[in-house]
Each structure stands twice: as structure tokens, then as C-alpha cells.
Design a protein around this motif. Structure first.
Motif, PDB file in Angstrom:
ATOM      1  N   HIS A  73     105.524 -16.815  49.671  1.00  7.79           N
ATOM      2  CA  HIS A  73     105.588 -15.619  48.838  1.00  7.79           C
ATOM      3  C   HIS A  73     104.498 -14.624  49.253  1.00  7.79           C
ATOM      4  CE1 HIS A  73     107.407 -18.852  46.403  1.00  7.79           C
ATOM      5  NE2 HIS A  73     108.221 -17.909  45.960  1.00  7.79           N
ATOM      6  N   ILE A  75     103.227 -10.320  48.233  1.00  5.01           N
ATOM      7  CA  ILE A  75     103.438  -9.244  47.260  1.00  5.01           C
ATOM      8  C   ILE A  75     102.706  -7.991  47.731  1.00  5.01           C
ATOM      9  CG2 ILE A  75     101.456  -9.844  45.803  1.00  5.01           C
ATOM     10  CD1 ILE A  75     103.259  -9.228  43.359  1.00  5.01           C
ATOM     11  N   THR A  86     107.946  -8.238  45.904  1.00  2.97           N
ATOM     12  CA  THR A  86     107.643  -9.621  46.272  1.00  2.97           C
ATOM     13  C   THR A  86     108.651 -10.101  47.295  1.00  2.97           C
ATOM     14  OG1 THR A  86     106.787 -10.061  44.052  1.00  2.97           O
ATOM     15  CG2 THR A  86     107.295 -11.963  45.420  1.00  2.97           C
TER      16      THR A  86
END
Length: 562
Positions: A73, A75, A86
Motif C-alpha cells: 500500500h 498513499i 491510495t
């Protein structure tokens, strides 16, 4: 805004999220990436943002803007557009489900509900199989739903939509023609029909064999496409044909020789002259010998001979051979005039000398002829044509990479490369290249010299530098600090590559002075135009005094229609 207010929120997450005023739907293919973009109201630019799953308990938070990156992940918060995005990498089927975009604030967080759907890249067990002979052409029929007439059509190579390499850049329109060679073949024509479009691939080679997907992209939801398996066969006889080979002196060249089914276990070889026993240069039983090496790919039925450290006297007639009982199968291998063609790996007779200033930008013009309008353009560092395309900094199919941007003006027959935020290390040799379908690529040489900023007080100095961006027809404001002792001096804002020879902008009606204080002032540019992009200098006092001004690099983007 899809804003959800809930009971008693914690600082980072929420345990009682149940519903939201709206819903963001995100679609992604397994193995690829998915981007979740969430907007937020004005005034929350500095607040922490995050993405969470399920009921958004503290343990459900996947990433926050204070973390930036995690294994799968990442962001990014664009405070200018008030949107944080994201990215979820390497999607898996278990990633599907409900998510929440969150903005942390005291008392009550702001929430937007997100639904992520995943899908395998392809679920078509019965791909259409098409067989063709090398040198001929094939036409692929690509049906699509009638209500997708205006959607973007695509043809890509591969069996998974998640990593299928797109081969047609840009929207296809009725009657459009494509001549770029992509993955060793040319898309020569595209014809649109009601509910179907066809793509013709000409001059097929054995390397064109493989899986393809063609279809339409959907604005929301998954793409609609058809799978095609293309098999390109070699025409083989006692002299199966000719292979054109080109190489650079001092470099390597690969000679790829196809053979027919059933000869996978037979010995292959390369020979020259009359192809007698003494003329055999390498065989598959040897593997490598001196400057020659050979590899037999039995899956594609192609054996490849690599000739290293090329010399001009290597040019001549060669034969690819397949040993069999009775009479060997041979393929004549030659370039123009029945010979290999090798050129010295250096370029060029004429060199275009360009100068730039450290932290500034420079634009390099690369002309080409009318026959190369649809060819691939590329730009590389150095002066070796043989490796330029493989080491290209930027190409016409990938028009921006960091500080490099390529723009192709097909009407004038010139493509330009702009390098911004120049450093002294950018000085050196460069090549502009145009790819040819056969033969050698065409190059022009450039020598770039980047000079230090300015000479002041017996040493090199550089002004403070800032990058800014704006949108056409909107406004942008320059914040110009200066030393207090220059408060009573003339304030200036000018445009140009250097502070000593820039154009004064303060007298123009769209440039408005405001917020004047003892240490700074502001200049607002209204109704931005494309021509406003460039380098600006502002400050107070003598413009030749480097310590008294700030340099700005302004880029202007097109107005985004919604």
C-alpha cells in the motif's frame, strides 16, 4: 462529497462505521494495481488521511499519510486538488470488499465508502486460434457491445489483461491508420464497424506468434475483450527465403533462423561462403565457439546465432542450416546486396551544440523526414547508436520520465525533448533517434553544455529555486521574499532563462502586485495561458545581485473538463 459522520470517533479509526452518503466503486485485475482516489472538503489539507477495511477498527487501518508507504500500500495526498490516492499493489482475490477513506479530525472523522471488485485477467478458456505464414498479414475481428461505440478500443499482447502490453496508443477513430512497429510488427490499419472493429497486422514474423486480447475499455467496471492465439509459421524449402541482418561495428548481432515442425531434434548450424565443411562457423552441438554462440528454442522452432565483436570484414553471405538425411535445409541470410551490413558504432558527422543554465530548462529540437511521421522516436544519452533505443531516456510511446518530456509535432516534422531542473551532470552527448522497420535507425547528435548559475562576488552562486504549476484560465501567485534592507528598492518580476536578460512582466495587466511587506510581496497572474509557462525571477534591488531574487519554474496544464 461522500461524507459520512458517525458517533464518537477515535483519532485514527472508527469502530461503528455502518453506511455512507455515497459510494466509490473501484475495479482491478488480479496481479495488477488498483488506485482508490478520495476527495475531501476545503480546509482539511493538513489533516491526516487513511484507508481502512471492514468496520474500520484500529486494526483495520491499512495505511495513513503519516506512513506514506507499506509493502502493498502507498498513499499520496494532492492538497492542490484536495484528493488523496491510495495504491493497492499486486491485487489478490481476497482484496475485494468494502473499504473506507478517512480524514482524521477532532470529534468526528470524515468518511467515504469504497467498494473494490477484483477479477482474473482473463477467463476465456476457448481462445480463437489463427494460423498465418510469415511475411503475410492477418486481420483480427474484435466484437464489442453496441453501447460501447465511443469507448476506447485496444489491442494488446499477452494472455492476462492485468499485464497485457497495449499496442495501440490513443483512441481509435474511423479510418485511422497506424504504421508504428510494436513488438516487431506493424499495425497498418483499423476499421470501425457497428459492434466490431478489425485490426490488420502486416509483414508477420515468427516472433509475432502468441496471445493477444482485443476489446473496449469501460469507464466503470471491467473491460470487455476477446482472446486470440496467433500462430505464425515459417515458409520452409531447400532455400526457405532470406533474412536481412544489420549490425554495428564492435557490437553484436543476432541471426534468428526458423525451421519447420518435426526438426526440433536435428542439429542446426551457421555457415558462410559456399557452406562447405570448412565454412561451418558454429553448430548446436558446440554451443559456443570464439565469437559465435548458438541457442535453439524448440518451443518457437527458432535457432539464434549471436556474432560478437563485429568487424567490417564480417559482412558477406551466410546460411542457416538444419541437418537432415539426404539434403540439409538451408536459409540464405543476407542484407542489402547479398551481404550483412555493419556500420561503425559512432554518430554523427554533424553535432548540434546546446547550452543551458543550472536549475533552468532546455529544449532540444530533433527533425525527421516525412516518411517517419508514424515511426517511434526516442532520445538517449551517449553517442552509440547500437544501444540508444535500449537505453532510451524517453520515447514517443512514453512521453514523460522525471525531468524529461518528449513532444512530437507531426506537421512540422520535429520532435522536441525538454529537460527541466538542469544539473551540471546533464552536460554531455545525446542522440535523437527515429526507429526504422528495417535497416539502421536514423540519428542526429546533440552536445549539451550546462553552465553554473551565475558568477558573483568571486564565486559561483545560485538563486533559490521553486517549482510551480497552474491550470489554464485560472490564477497562480508568486510569493517573492527579499532582504529587508532592499525594502525601498524596485520590486521586479521578469521572465526568461537568466535574470540578467529577462523580460519585465510587472507592467502587464494580468500580473497584479499585492501583499507588499518589509520582506516579501506577491504577484498574481490571472487567466493563465499556455505561453505563461517558463522561468521567472522576482525580488527587490539590483537584478544582478543573486542573493536578492528567487527563481520559479512555472508549468501550465490544460484545463480539465468535468
Amino acid at each position: 462529497q461522500n461524507v459520512f459522520l458517525c458517533c464518537l470517533l477515535s483519532a485514527a479509526a472508527l469502530s461503528c462505521v455502518r453506511s455512507a452518503a455515497g459510494l466509490i466503486r473501484v475495479f482491478g485485475y488480479e496481479g495488477a494495481d488498483a488506485k482508490v482516489s478520495c476527495s475531501y472538503p476545503e480546509g482539511y489539507e493538513s489533516y491526516e488521511k487513511y484507508l481502512c477495511r471492514n468496520d474500520c477498527d484500529y486494526s483495520d487501518v491499512l495505511i495513513t499519510t503519516s506512513q506514506t508507504n507499506k509493502p502493498r500500500h502507498s498513499i499520496y495526498d494532492d492538497k492542490r486538488t484536495r484528493t488523496f490516492t491510495t495504491t493497492i499493489s499486486n491485487l489478490q482475490s481476497t482484496d475485494a470488499g468494502k473499504y473506507w477513506c478517512g480524514v482524521t479530525r477532532n470529534g468526528k472523522d470524515l468518511y467515504t465508502e469504497v467498494k473494490l471488485e477484483t477479477k482474473q485477467g482473463i477467463n476465456l478458456p476457448n481462445s480463437k486460434v489463427i494460423s498465418k505464414t510469415a511475411g503475410h498479414e492477418v486481420t483480427l475481428q474484435c466484437p464489442y457491445p453496441p453501447n460501447h461505440q465511443n469507448n476506447r478500443k485496444f489491442l494488446c499482447r499477452g494472455s492476462q489483461r492485468s499485464n497485457c502490453a497495449d499496442m495501440m496508443k490513443g483512441q481509435i477513430h474511423t479510418g485511422s491508420r497506424y504504421n508504428d512497429r510494436v513488438s516487431c510488427f506493424s499495425i497498418s490499419g483499423v476499421i470501425m464497424k457497428s459492434g466490431i472493429f478489425t485490426v490488420t497486422i502486416s509483414s508477420l514474423t515468427l516472433k509475432d506468434s502468441g496471445s493477444y486480447l482485443c476489446g473496449v475499455q469501460r469507464n466503470s467496471g471491467f473491460d470487455v475483450f476477446t482472446a486470440v492465439e496467433l500462430e505464425v509459421k515459417a515458409p520452409l524449402s531447400s532455400a526457405a527465403g532470406s533474412i536481412r541482418v544489420f549490425g554495428y561495428e564492435g557490437g553484436d548481432v543476432n541471426v534468428s533462423c526458423p525451421y519447420d515442425r518435426g526438426f526440433e531434434g536435428h542439429q542446426k548450424y551457421l555457415c558462410n561462403h559456399d557452406c562447405r565443411y570448412a565454412d561451418v562457423l558454429i553448430t548446436t552441438s558446440q554451443g559456443s565457439s570464439g565469437k559465435y554462440s548458438i541457442h535453439d528454442d524448440k518451443t518457437t522452432r527458432i535457432f539464434t546465432v549471436t556474432i560478437s565483436d563485429l568487424r567490417l570484414d564480417d559482412a558477406g553471405k551466410y546460411w542457416c542450416g538444419v541437418t537432415r538425411i539426404g539434403r540439409d535445409i538451408s536459409i540464405e541470410t543476407f542484407a542489402v546486396s547479398n551481404s550483412f551490413v555493419f556500420l561503425s558504432d559512432r554518430c554523427c558527422d554533424t553535432v548540434n551544440h546546446i547550452q543551458g543554465t543550472e536549475d533552468g530548462s532546455v529544449t532540444i529540437s530533433c527533425p525527421y523526414d516525412s516518411q517517419s511521421v508514424n515511426k517511434l522516436k526516442f532520445f538517449c544519452r551517449g553517442n552509440r547508436p547500437s544501444t540508444c533505443l535500449q537505453q532510451a531516456v524517453i520515447t514517443s510511446s512514453n512521453t514523460q520520465d522525471g525531468r524529461f518530456r518528449l513532444s512530437d509535432d507531426r506537421k512540422s516534422g520535429i520532435f522536441t525533448v525538454t529537460i527541466s531542473s538542469l544539473t551540471l551532470k546533464n552536460s554531455g552527448s545525446y542522440l535523437c533517434g527515429v526507429q526504422r522497420n528495417s535497416g539502421f535507425d536514423v540519428f542526429t547528435a546533440v552536445q549539451l553544455e550546462v553552465k553554473g548559475c551565475y558568477f558573483y562576488s568571486s564565486e559561483w552562486c545560485c538563486a533559490k529555486s521553486k517549482n510551480m504549476s497552474g491550470v489554464m484560465e485560472r490564477s497562480v501567485t508568486f510569493q517573492c521574499p527579499y532582504a529587508p534592507q532592499h525594502h525601498n528598492d524596485t520590486m521586479f518580476l521578469c521572465k526568461g532563462d537568466g535574470a540578467s536578460n529577462c523580460t519585465d512582466m510587472m507592467g502587464q495587466s494580468r500580473f497584479v502586485l499585492s501583499n507588499v511587506s518589509s520582506s516579501s510581496f506577491s504577484v498574481t497572474v490571472t487567466k493563465l495561458e499556455a505561453g505563461d509557462a517558463g522561468t521567472y525571477w522576482c525580488g527587490s534591488g539590483p537584478e544582478a545581485n543573486v542573493g536578492n531574487f528567487t527563481r520559479f519554474h512555472l508549468s501550465v496544464e490544460r484545463k480539465v473538463s468535468r
